[in-house]
Scaffold this motif. Structure first.
Motif, PDB file in Angstrom:
ATOM      1  N   ILE A  66      46.441  52.013  34.723  1.00 45.10           N
ATOM      2  CA  ILE A  66      45.399  51.062  35.140  1.00 45.10           C
ATOM      3  C   ILE A  66      45.986  49.665  35.258  1.00 45.10           C
ATOM      4  O   ILE A  66      45.762  48.962  36.241  1.00 45.10           O
ATOM      5  CB  ILE A  66      44.231  51.076  34.130  1.00 45.10           C
ATOM      6  CG1 ILE A  66      43.558  52.450  34.120  1.00 45.10           C
ATOM      7  CG2 ILE A  66      43.209  50.005  34.463  1.00 45.10           C
ATOM      8  CD1 ILE A  66      42.562  52.633  33.013  1.00 45.10           C
ATOM      9  N   THR A  67      46.787  49.269  34.262  1.00 43.53           N
ATOM     10  CA  THR A  67      47.394  47.936  34.312  1.00 43.53           C
ATOM     11  C   THR A  67      48.310  47.810  35.517  1.00 43.53           C
ATOM     12  O   THR A  67      48.318  46.773  36.201  1.00 43.53           O
ATOM     13  CB  THR A  67      48.203  47.676  33.024  1.00 43.53           C
ATOM     14  OG1 THR A  67      47.429  48.102  31.919  1.00 43.53           O
ATOM     15  CG2 THR A  67      48.522  46.223  32.884  1.00 43.53           C
ATOM     16  N   MET A  68      49.075  48.868  35.812  1.00 37.65           N
ATOM     17  CA  MET A  68      50.004  48.812  36.945  1.00 37.65           C
ATOM     18  C   MET A  68      49.259  48.559  38.256  1.00 37.65           C
ATOM     19  O   MET A  68      49.621  47.678  39.032  1.00 37.65           O
ATOM     20  CB  MET A  68      50.793  50.125  37.059  1.00 37.65           C
ATOM     21  CG  MET A  68      52.008  50.225  36.163  1.00 37.65           C
ATOM     22  SD  MET A  68      53.120  48.832  36.365  1.00 37.65           S
ATOM     23  CE  MET A  68      53.776  49.187  37.981  1.00 37.65           C
ATOM     24  N   ILE A  69      48.205  49.364  38.498  1.00 45.05           N
ATOM     25  CA  ILE A  69      47.523  49.234  39.792  1.00 45.05           C
ATOM     26  C   ILE A  69      46.756  47.918  39.854  1.00 45.05           C
ATOM     27  O   ILE A  69      46.651  47.299  40.912  1.00 45.05           O
ATOM     28  CB  ILE A  69      46.615  50.457  40.077  1.00 45.05           C
ATOM     29  CG1 ILE A  69      46.283  50.479  41.571  1.00 45.05           C
ATOM     30  CG2 ILE A  69      45.347  50.434  39.262  1.00 45.05           C
ATOM     31  CD1 ILE A  69      45.696  51.751  42.046  1.00 45.05           C
ATOM     32  N   MET A  70      46.269  47.448  38.697  1.00 46.19           N
ATOM     33  CA  MET A  70      45.570  46.157  38.687  1.00 46.19           C
ATOM     34  C   MET A  70      46.536  45.051  39.070  1.00 46.19           C
ATOM     35  O   MET A  70      46.227  44.205  39.921  1.00 46.19           O
ATOM     36  CB  MET A  70      44.980  45.917  37.292  1.00 46.19           C
ATOM     37  CG  MET A  70      44.089  44.709  37.174  1.00 46.19           C
ATOM     38  SD  MET A  70      44.951  43.262  36.572  1.00 46.19           S
ATOM     39  CE  MET A  70      45.107  43.624  34.844  1.00 46.19           C
ATOM     40  N   LEU A  71      47.755  45.084  38.507  1.00 46.64           N
ATOM     41  CA  LEU A  71      48.740  44.046  38.822  1.00 46.64           C
ATOM     42  C   LEU A  71      49.158  44.121  40.280  1.00 46.64           C
ATOM     43  O   LEU A  71      49.296  43.104  40.962  1.00 46.64           O
ATOM     44  CB  LEU A  71      49.970  44.192  37.916  1.00 46.64           C
ATOM     45  CG  LEU A  71      49.764  43.749  36.466  1.00 46.64           C
ATOM     46  CD1 LEU A  71      51.024  43.997  35.660  1.00 46.64           C
ATOM     47  CD2 LEU A  71      49.389  42.279  36.410  1.00 46.64           C
ATOM     48  N   LEU A  72      49.342  45.346  40.789  1.00 46.58           N
ATOM     49  CA  LEU A  72      49.744  45.534  42.185  1.00 46.58           C
ATOM     50  C   LEU A  72      48.678  44.958  43.116  1.00 46.58           C
ATOM     51  O   LEU A  72      48.979  44.170  44.024  1.00 46.58           O
ATOM     52  CB  LEU A  72      49.952  47.025  42.456  1.00 46.58           C
ATOM     53  CG  LEU A  72      50.419  47.423  43.848  1.00 46.58           C
ATOM     54  CD1 LEU A  72      51.829  46.967  44.059  1.00 46.58           C
ATOM     55  CD2 LEU A  72      50.330  48.924  44.022  1.00 46.58           C
ATOM     56  N   GLY A  73      47.410  45.336  42.843  1.00 42.14           N
ATOM     57  CA  GLY A  73      46.320  44.859  43.695  1.00 42.14           C
ATOM     58  C   GLY A  73      46.154  43.351  43.598  1.00 42.14           C
ATOM     59  O   GLY A  73      45.943  42.675  44.606  1.00 42.14           O
ATOM     60  N   ALA A  74      46.297  42.814  42.391  1.00 43.26           N
ATOM     61  CA  ALA A  74      46.135  41.372  42.211  1.00 43.26           C
ATOM     62  C   ALA A  74      47.251  40.613  42.912  1.00 43.26           C
ATOM     63  O   ALA A  74      47.030  39.537  43.470  1.00 43.26           O
ATOM     64  CB  ALA A  74      46.109  41.032  40.726  1.00 43.26           C
ATOM     65  N   ALA A  75      48.466  41.202  42.914  1.00 40.42           N
ATOM     66  CA  ALA A  75      49.587  40.539  43.601  1.00 40.42           C
ATOM     67  C   ALA A  75      49.311  40.464  45.092  1.00 40.42           C
ATOM     68  O   ALA A  75      49.620  39.458  45.742  1.00 40.42           O
ATOM     69  CB  ALA A  75      50.884  41.294  43.338  1.00 40.42           C
ATOM     70  N   VAL A  76      48.708  41.535  45.657  1.00 39.55           N
ATOM     71  CA  VAL A  76      48.367  41.497  47.083  1.00 39.55           C
ATOM     72  C   VAL A  76      47.273  40.463  47.325  1.00 39.55           C
ATOM     73  O   VAL A  76      47.291  39.726  48.310  1.00 39.55           O
ATOM     74  CB  VAL A  76      47.927  42.894  47.571  1.00 39.55           C
ATOM     75  CG1 VAL A  76      47.477  42.833  49.015  1.00 39.55           C
ATOM     76  CG2 VAL A  76      49.060  43.872  47.421  1.00 39.55           C
ATOM     77  N   ALA A  77      46.297  40.380  46.395  1.00 41.69           N
ATOM     78  CA  ALA A  77      45.181  39.442  46.560  1.00 41.69           C
ATOM     79  C   ALA A  77      45.651  37.995  46.521  1.00 41.69           C
ATOM     80  O   ALA A  77      44.938  37.089  46.945  1.00 41.69           O
ATOM     81  CB  ALA A  77      44.137  39.688  45.478  1.00 41.69           C
ATOM     82  N   GLU A  78      46.869  37.773  46.017  1.00 41.33           N
ATOM     83  CA  GLU A  78      47.410  36.416  45.948  1.00 41.33           C
ATOM     84  C   GLU A  78      47.813  35.909  47.341  1.00 41.33           C
ATOM     85  O   GLU A  78      47.924  34.701  47.564  1.00 41.33           O
ATOM     86  CB  GLU A  78      48.626  36.426  45.013  1.00 41.33           C
ATOM     87  CG  GLU A  78      49.206  35.071  44.660  1.00 41.33           C
ATOM     88  CD  GLU A  78      48.229  34.215  43.884  1.00 41.33           C
ATOM     89  OE1 GLU A  78      47.484  34.776  43.079  1.00 41.33           O
ATOM     90  OE2 GLU A  78      48.206  32.998  44.117  1.00 41.33           O
ATOM     91  N   THR A  79      48.005  36.868  48.306  1.00 39.79           N
ATOM     92  CA  THR A  79      48.593  36.512  49.600  1.00 39.79           C
ATOM     93  C   THR A  79      47.942  35.314  50.272  1.00 39.79           C
ATOM     94  O   THR A  79      48.636  34.394  50.711  1.00 39.79           O
ATOM     95  CB  THR A  79      48.523  37.717  50.556  1.00 39.79           C
ATOM     96  OG1 THR A  79      48.991  38.857  49.850  1.00 39.79           O
ATOM     97  CG2 THR A  79      49.360  37.487  51.783  1.00 39.79           C
ATOM     98  N   SER A  80      46.587  35.310  50.356  1.00 35.65           N
ATOM     99  CA  SER A  80      45.972  34.227  51.129  1.00 35.65           C
ATOM    100  C   SER A  80      46.175  32.882  50.430  1.00 35.65           C
ATOM    101  O   SER A  80      46.282  31.853  51.104  1.00 35.65           O
ATOM    102  CB  SER A  80      44.497  34.508  51.390  1.00 35.65           C
ATOM    103  OG  SER A  80      43.875  34.973  50.245  1.00 35.65           O
ATOM    104  N   GLY A  81      46.237  32.891  49.104  1.00 36.22           N
ATOM    105  CA  GLY A  81      46.557  31.662  48.394  1.00 36.22           C
ATOM    106  C   GLY A  81      47.951  31.177  48.750  1.00 36.22           C
ATOM    107  O   GLY A  81      48.188  29.983  48.950  1.00 36.22           O
ATOM    108  N   ILE A  82      48.885  32.132  48.862  1.00 37.26           N
ATOM    109  CA  ILE A  82      50.271  31.752  49.180  1.00 37.26           C
ATOM    110  C   ILE A  82      50.366  31.217  50.605  1.00 37.26           C
ATOM    111  O   ILE A  82      51.056  30.235  50.858  1.00 37.26           O
ATOM    112  CB  ILE A  82      51.207  32.955  48.963  1.00 37.26           C
ATOM    113  CG1 ILE A  82      51.324  33.217  47.465  1.00 37.26           C
ATOM    114  CG2 ILE A  82      52.576  32.703  49.560  1.00 37.26           C
ATOM    115  CD1 ILE A  82      52.089  34.430  47.111  1.00 37.26           C
ATOM    116  N   LEU A  83      49.623  31.869  51.544  1.00 36.96           N
ATOM    117  CA  LEU A  83      49.659  31.385  52.925  1.00 36.96           C
ATOM    118  C   LEU A  83      49.115  29.955  52.998  1.00 36.96           C
ATOM    119  O   LEU A  83      49.676  29.099  53.704  1.00 36.96           O
ATOM    120  CB  LEU A  83      48.849  32.306  53.838  1.00 36.96           C
ATOM    121  CG  LEU A  83      49.419  33.717  54.020  1.00 36.96           C
ATOM    122  CD1 LEU A  83      48.537  34.516  54.965  1.00 36.96           C
ATOM    123  CD2 LEU A  83      50.835  33.680  54.533  1.00 36.96           C
TER     124      LEU A  83
END
Lengths: 267, 233
Positions: A66-83
């Motif tokens: 659960i922690t792994m997939i949460m971190l993976l999904g959250a890292a993707v969700a960071e994209t628009s902030g990075i852009l």
């Protein structure tokens, strides 16, 4: 008739400043607007973390997955902030507006507009976070289907990024291929159109959240019945394409305002 | 996109040719992949050795992914999908070697997205027939034709800019980070050697190059597969 005079005075007051100072000031406002996109990843990742905590509480032995997939999904969700951060950093350290040829006011409008477009990033941030949360919940229930759930979550999140990407395209056009600065026509209409082109892209919030919701539900469904994966992905993508429609309207309006502005003929 | 600022450098070649860094790095990657493919498929045995086992595993993985995503009947796409995935993965990881990733140039990503675009439509026409293909644009009812049309055109744009935006974003943040670390080391330690640039950027390289790069190459390939197979039935 006080208001027109006020506007006229304001423009005259602005004209007392140097060209560079005006453009840099407008860029500063634009940078501030761009960073508003950070609302999205903040809300989304918080949702993902909450869902993951809930899932760990229910299924203690699956906490690692659960922690792994949460971190993976959250890292993707960071994209628009990075852009948004990238657009902000470009304007801070490699400002393209300052070297642009053309009218000062139109360039100022473009700088503010480029920042405003990036606000669209709120949508993908929230949506992708919702997908990550739902996926974490699904993995908690059926860790056997971890691979299928991850794949559907990533696909759905990638589609949910679309409106953020379209906003980035408009921002980059305003920064590096701006058609308006050399256009003939009323300066005020062109300046307002540059800002309007930016405002229009904020629509992207809607498709971003909606597509992210679809991605989350897709991940949940695949977690329950992985053998229907192909059909689930197909339905999810079809619905997401429909949810993109209003974002595409916004893109069309932005492009019309920039490249084929009908308002210019009316002045 | 603008060649000033964060754009690729222009490289001078003999005979007065001018190409961008993107093209030369792509040549290096092509040469590397061709060489590896030649080395890997030389002297194949019925009882595989170590090298052959690794290669067979990769090929089997790509075949399985294609079969799962596009269906058993579309296994003929596996060579293109595999090539695309390997090229994108190597190209996105080029930043780790200090090269400029070719995918940080919209020309590369748009070219790849246009291949996908033409695949979607040509295979759509070929399997459905021209009548049913055209009818698809007028569904669910005829007034939606312009929206369907624009939706189709938005596919290559979002596909190419998703990859480009992620890679060029990472590139810009990394180059600013190296610049800032160099500045800090000369300001704080009054050294002309950017000592602070050792180690610190590694964490950022893991996110921007390894995670983001590999994820985006996977997503580009997956979306290509899903769109093409959706157009085919």
């Amino acid at each position: 008739m006080e208001l027109p005079n006020l506007l006229y005075d304001f423009i005259n007051w602005l004209l007392t400043f140097e060209r560079d100072a005006l453009i840099l000031g407008a860029s500063a406002i634009g940078i501030g607007f761009a960073m508003i996109a950070g609302i999205g990843p903040g809300v989304g990742q918080g949702y993902a973390a909450g869902k993951a905590a809930e899932a760990v509480g229910d299924n203690l032995k699956n906490s690692k997955q659960i922690t792994m997939i949460m971190l993976l999904g959250a890292a993707v969700a960071e994209t628009s902030g990075i852009l948004a951060l990238v657009i902000g950093l470009i304007m801070l350290f490699g400002n393209p507006f300052i070297t642009m040829q053309g009218d000062t006011f139109i360039i100022m409008g473009s700088a503010i507009g480029a920042g405003l477009t990036m606000i669209a990033g709120i949508g993908p941030g929230i949506g992708q976070g919702m997908a990550a949360g739902k996926a974490a919940e699904a993995v908690g229930r059926s860790p056997r289907n971890n691979r299928h759930i991850t794949m559907v979550m990533l696909l759905g999140q990638a589609v949910a990024q679309t409106s953020g990407i379209l906003a980035l395209v408009i921002a980059l056009i305003l920064m590096y291929g701006n058609p308006m600065v050399t256009m003939d026509g009323s300066i005020y209409v062109l300046t307002a159109s540059a800002i309007g082109a930016g405002i229009s892209m904020i629509t992207g919030i809607g498709p971003g959240i909606g597509q992210g919701y679809a991605a989350g539900k897709g991940a949940e469904a695949v977690g329950k019945r992985p053998k229907h994966k192909a059909l689930i992905i197909r339905t999810m993508l079809l619905g997401q394409a429909v949810a993109q429609t209003t974002g595409i309207y916004a893109l069309i309006i932005s492009l019309v305002l920039m490249f084929a502005n009908p308002l210019l003929a009316l002045v | 996109m603008g060649t000033e600022g964060f754009g690729p450098r222009i490289v001078e070649l003999p005979f007065g040719l001018q190409v961008t860094e993107t093209v030369t790095v792509t040549w290096w990657i092509m040469a590397g992949i061709i060489l590896l493919a030649w080395l890997a498929t030389r002297n194949l045995q019925m009882v595989p050795g170590k090298r052959q086992i690794v290669v067979e595993t990769i090929v089997k993985m790509i075949n399985n992914l294609t079969k799962q995503t596009m269906g058993e009947k579309n296994i003929k796409f596996a060579p293109y999908i595999g090539t695309l995935m390997i090229f994108l993965a190597v190209a996105n990881l080029a930043g780790l070697l200090g090269l400029r990733p070719p995918t940080a140039d919209i020309n590369t990503t748009l070219a790849l997205a246009l291949i996908t675009f033409f695949m979607i439509h040509s295979f759509g026409i070929r399997t459905k027939g021209i009548g049913k293909y055209v009818k698809g644009f007028f569904e669910p009812f005829f007034l939606l034709f312009p929206i369907n049309m624009l939706g189709e055109l938005a596919t290559p744009i979002s596909l190419s800019f998703r990859l480009f935006g992620n890679i060029v974003g990472g590139l810009i943040i990394m180059s600013l980070l190296y610049g800032a670390l160099g500045g800090f080391s000369s300001a704080l330690l009054s050294l002309n050697i950017p000592v602070l640039a050792v180690g610190v950027p590694a964490v950022f390289h893991i996110y921007f190059d390894l995670f983001s790069g590999l994820l985006q190459s996977f997503i580009f390939t997956m979306l290509t597969m899903v769109y093409v197979s959706m157009a085919m039935d």
